[in-house]
Design an enzyme around this catalytic site. Sequence first.
Site, PDB file in Angstrom:
ATOM      1  N   GLY A 247      34.284  31.488  38.291  1.00  0.00           N
ATOM      2  CA  GLY A 247      32.504  31.613  39.076  1.00  0.00           C
ATOM      3  C   GLY A 247      33.271  33.312  39.759  1.00  0.00           C
ATOM      4  O   GLY A 247      32.435  33.698  40.481  1.00  0.00           O
ATOM      5  N   GLU A 289      38.510  26.345  38.402  1.00  0.00           N
ATOM      6  CA  GLU A 289      39.142  26.666  36.707  1.00  0.00           C
ATOM      7  C   GLU A 289      38.791  28.596  36.993  1.00  0.00           C
ATOM      8  O   GLU A 289      37.744  29.437  35.677  1.00  0.00           O
ATOM      9  CB  GLU A 289      38.639  26.304  35.937  1.00  0.00           C
ATOM     10  N   GLY A 291      38.897  32.267  35.586  1.00  0.00           N
ATOM     11  CA  GLY A 291      39.008  33.360  33.982  1.00  0.00           C
ATOM     12  C   GLY A 291      38.641  34.430  34.922  1.00  0.00           C
ATOM     13  O   GLY A 291      40.617  35.119  35.171  1.00  0.00           O
ATOM     14  N   ARG A 292      38.088  34.934  34.678  1.00  0.00           N
ATOM     15  CA  ARG A 292      37.963  36.419  34.915  1.00  0.00           C
ATOM     16  C   ARG A 292      38.703  37.253  36.411  1.00  0.00           C
ATOM     17  O   ARG A 292      38.947  37.954  36.309  1.00  0.00           O
ATOM     18  CB  ARG A 292      35.812  36.784  35.514  1.00  0.00           C
ATOM     19  N   ARG A 329      29.707  43.800  27.351  1.00  0.00           N
ATOM     20  CA  ARG A 329      29.228  43.627  28.737  1.00  0.00           C
ATOM     21  C   ARG A 329      28.148  45.034  28.964  1.00  0.00           C
ATOM     22  O   ARG A 329      27.080  43.882  29.592  1.00  0.00           O
ATOM     23  CB  ARG A 329      30.380  43.284  29.639  1.00  0.00           C
ATOM     24  N   TYR A 333      24.940  42.215  29.946  1.00  0.00           N
ATOM     25  CA  TYR A 333      24.614  42.034  30.911  1.00  0.00           C
ATOM     26  C   TYR A 333      23.917  42.815  31.650  1.00  0.00           C
ATOM     27  O   TYR A 333      24.299  43.251  32.845  1.00  0.00           O
ATOM     28  CB  TYR A 333      25.808  41.311  31.395  1.00  0.00           C
ATOM     29  N   CYS A 360      26.414  52.704  15.536  1.00  0.00           N
ATOM     30  CA  CYS A 360      25.406  53.171  14.717  1.00  0.00           C
ATOM     31  C   CYS A 360      24.240  52.272  15.692  1.00  0.00           C
ATOM     32  O   CYS A 360      23.901  51.239  15.104  1.00  0.00           O
ATOM     33  CB  CYS A 360      24.978  52.919  13.239  1.00  0.00           C
ATOM     34  N   GLU A 361      24.343  52.749  17.434  1.00  0.00           N
ATOM     35  CA  GLU A 361      23.507  51.751  18.033  1.00  0.00           C
ATOM     36  C   GLU A 361      23.365  53.259  18.690  1.00  0.00           C
ATOM     37  O   GLU A 361      23.991  53.454  20.114  1.00  0.00           O
ATOM     38  CB  GLU A 361      23.757  50.530  18.733  1.00  0.00           C
TER      39      GLU A 361
HETATM   40  N1  LLP Z   1      34.995  26.808  33.444  1.00  0.00           N
HETATM   41  C1  LLP Z   1      34.274  26.605  32.860  1.00  0.00           C
HETATM   42  C2  LLP Z   1      32.890  25.566  31.879  1.00  0.00           C
HETATM   43  C3  LLP Z   1      32.928  28.115  32.599  1.00  0.00           C
HETATM   44  O1  LLP Z   1      31.623  28.203  31.455  1.00  0.00           O
HETATM   45  C4  LLP Z   1      33.608  29.650  33.015  1.00  0.00           C
HETATM   46  C5  LLP Z   1      33.399  30.729  32.395  1.00  0.00           C
HETATM   47  C6  LLP Z   1      34.967  29.522  33.730  1.00  0.00           C
HETATM   48  C7  LLP Z   1      35.034  28.316  34.083  1.00  0.00           C
HETATM   49  C8  LLP Z   1      34.746  31.093  34.155  1.00  0.00           C
HETATM   50  O2  LLP Z   1      34.502  31.315  35.262  1.00  0.00           O
HETATM   51  P1  LLP Z   1      35.060  32.659  35.803  1.00  0.00           P
HETATM   52  O3  LLP Z   1      36.004  32.624  37.012  1.00  0.00           O
HETATM   53  O4  LLP Z   1      35.560  33.813  34.302  1.00  0.00           O
HETATM   54  O5  LLP Z   1      33.979  33.058  35.652  1.00  0.00           O
HETATM   55  N2  LLP Z   1      30.721  36.391  29.200  1.00  0.00           N
HETATM   56  C9  LLP Z   1      30.917  36.662  30.634  1.00  0.00           C
HETATM   57  C10 LLP Z   1      31.312  35.296  31.267  1.00  0.00           C
HETATM   58  C11 LLP Z   1      30.811  33.831  30.778  1.00  0.00           C
HETATM   59  C12 LLP Z   1      31.284  32.768  31.190  1.00  0.00           C
HETATM   60  C13 LLP Z   1      31.126  31.980  30.695  1.00  0.00           C
HETATM   61  N3  LLP Z   1      32.044  30.685  31.900  1.00  0.00           N
HETATM   62  C14 LLP Z   1      31.074  38.294  31.085  1.00  0.00           C
HETATM   63  O6  LLP Z   1      31.727  38.900  30.597  1.00  0.00           O
HETATM   64  O7  LLP Z   1      30.969  38.245  32.290  1.00  0.00           O
END
Ligand code: LLP
Length: 434
Positions: A247, A289, A291-292, A329, A333, A360-361
Amino acid sequence: MILPSTSKVNKNGHLEIGGCDLALLAANYGTPLFVYDEDTLRGQCRLYKNSFLGLKSNSEVIYASKAFVCLGICQLVNNEGLSIDVSSAGELYTALEAGFSPDKIYFHGNNKTDEELALAVDNKVGIIVVDSFMELSRLKELLNNRGVKQKIYLRITPGIKASTHEYIQTGQEDSKFGFSLGGAATLAVKKALENNCFNLSGLHAHIGSQIFATRSFSKAVEVIMEFAKTLNEKTGFVMRELDIGGGLGIKYHADDEPSTVEEYAKVISKAVTKQANRLNLQEPKILVEPGRSIVGTAGVTLYTVGTIKEIKGIRTFVSVDGGMSDNLRPMLYDAKYEALLANKAKAKASQKVTIAGKHCESGDVLIKDAMLPEVEMGDILCTPATGAYGYVMANNYNRQRKPAVVIVKDGQVKELIARESLEDLIRLDKRLKA
Ligand code: LLP
């Protein structure tokens, strides 16, 4: 930092990443093109590991593969010594095929199918993060049928509303994810402890994504550890592991001010120690965890500028050869991005334009009011910070072919994902017989 760490402007006035001229990459691989910088990506993996291990030897960093997943990225993250979070059969299969040891795989999801649970158990994944009562009983049956034991966590919704877009908040009680604190979570722990097919080693929470205020994370730690204390008194359960999810936000735009990975690690580690002391609990292992914040800044997207339409006194639309098919995105969002011209990286930004996609949007707009130098058809437009939730949410709207993805380092380019071809688009279509 919005651009990858190796970015610079070369003597031709072109933007370069990983020693590769972006205009040349666009010419060689076509556009839209995702370009990842290997140094930035590896750098983030190391920063995460060092920041957490430097503060807590009992910690683990798990890459959330949903942010960007393919064989090459999994290989690279594995090589950096991170574990991996998967949330579908597809992500699990990719991680296994890339060579991840199953015990380093954490399996998430609010609606895992029987096929997915079986795939996870049969491949001996390290942890299944159980999300609901129905999953708990389905998994119990599956484990009993096979006569095996599985290490699990339970996903808890700690009732925290993180300050981020409503669609990516997950910690509040009104959520499809996890067990609510209090009744549901306590009952779930009791059920898990009663059945010896489960080895309940910890709790998991993920409060949302693109979060800037680290206070939300320390609050989540506090709430879960208080809950662990009550559980311990009621059931004897010892929370040996605490997975606090991902997150941490990143900078997409000049106005964004996210916390650093170091601050984030410090806040979480301190909160765990503080709460353990306060509640007289054994300190759990800490797992995160991200990701981003691992892949987001490492990736940029290149487009070729096409039609330019000036509506006098209103706005100038600059259309590119991608859009909502490679970056959902902005539409989903209202996410804000910046843009620059990779082939005119030294020129002064002198005009305000709207960057539109080719779909086409009317809503297919990547950036409203971007400041660019004098822009012409054929220019290479670069949008920074598209490494996370870009390619993975790409789609084939208007039968657009999914872009190619390359990774660069020290002047070398490697293809991670090939561009889809026209034949690929009809590969699964069935022709009706006359
Ligand atoms: N762990 C779990 C259980 C999650 O559901 C997620 C993200 C993460 C870790 C990783 O979160 P991060 O560090 O990436 O924030 N599509 C959206 C983001 C959806 C995130 C879903 N879960 C966007 O483009 O902002």
